[in-house]
Design an enzyme around this catalytic site. Structure first.
Site, mmCIF file in Angstrom:
data_model
loop_
_atom_site.group_PDB
_atom_site.id
_atom_site.type_symbol
_atom_site.label_atom_id
_atom_site.label_comp_id
_atom_site.label_asym_id
_atom_site.label_seq_id
_atom_site.Cartn_x
_atom_site.Cartn_y
_atom_site.Cartn_z
ATOM 1 N N CYS A 62 -74.463 -10.249 -72.206
ATOM 2 C CA CYS A 62 -75.111 -8.875 -71.281
ATOM 3 C C CYS A 62 -74.661 -9.414 -69.891
ATOM 4 C CB CYS A 62 -76.395 -8.715 -71.651
ATOM 5 S SG CYS A 62 -76.657 -8.250 -73.477
ATOM 6 N N HIS A 63 -75.137 -10.666 -69.623
ATOM 7 C CA HIS A 63 -74.961 -11.133 -68.212
ATOM 8 C C HIS A 63 -74.430 -12.491 -67.891
ATOM 9 C CE1 HIS A 63 -78.305 -8.002 -68.135
ATOM 10 N NE2 HIS A 63 -77.788 -7.559 -67.252
ATOM 11 N N GLY A 64 -73.902 -13.109 -69.085
ATOM 12 C CA GLY A 64 -73.310 -14.305 -68.865
ATOM 13 C C GLY A 64 -74.017 -15.644 -68.832
#
Length: 188
Positions: free
Chosen positions: A152-154
């Site tokens: 989702c955001h790494g």
């Protein structure tokens, strides 16, 4: 002594005996007490946990089939839990990391139980926004540090589920757990 009907009676020894009014008072207070308890019991008992909540307060997982290097997802309190059987190489790799370089410094030893250092048990919820990271299922991307990866955001976690890269502020949370036998772990 003459007594009127409904007045106090004297005991044979000349002292006051039980009056009708005393009996009525005792009966009324007793009835009020029973009524009060009958009213309070449902109100108090409804505040205790229901059977389905008590059943989810802990989870037992059989870990006998998890091979070294494998991980599984279980459910604890309606949230995913990752249970990983670390290979010796993964343990060695996690122990080589200088914890002063970590955002949330913890050693692998602090995240596992003594005598069971190869078993890493963490909540499967990313500490950034609550997503479920990849890496516990067969063939899932484990990220550049070999642990878990939140696409989702790494956020990338290492083999000890410690945050190494990305926006997540903390390591994956380690829940309370205990080994009830060599093959069963009780979470919660």
């Amino acid at each position: 002594m003459a007594h009127d009907a409904g007045t106090d009676t004297l005991a044979a020894d000349g002292g006051e005996g039980v009056r009708r009014r005393d009996f009525i008072n005792i009966a009324a207070v007793s009835a009020a007490g029973v009524g009060g308890l009958a009213t309070l019991y449902p109100l108090i008992s409804q505040m205790s946990a229901s059977a389905d909540v008590l059943a989810e307060s802990s989870t037992e997982v059989d870990i006998s089939a998890i091979q070294p290097g494998q991980a599984i997802k279980a459910v604890f309190r309606k949230q995913p839990v990752f249970i990983r059987n670390l290979k010796p190489e993964e343990i060695e790799e996690a122990n080589k990391v200088d914890i002063s370089t970590l955002r949330d410094p913890q050693t692998l030893k602090e995240r596992t139980k003594e005598g069971h250092e190869n078993w890493l048990i963490t909540m499967g919820v990313c500490t950034h926004l609550g997503c479920v990271p990849l890496g516990a299922g067969e063939g899932e991307v484990r990220g550049e540090f070999g642990g878990y990866f939140c696409p989702c955001h790494g956020s990338a976690y290492d083999t000890a589920a410690r945050i190494r890269k990305g926006p997540a502020p903390k390591n994956l949370q380690v829940p309370d757990y205990a080994f009830t036998s060599d093959t069963v772990v009780k979470i919660g």
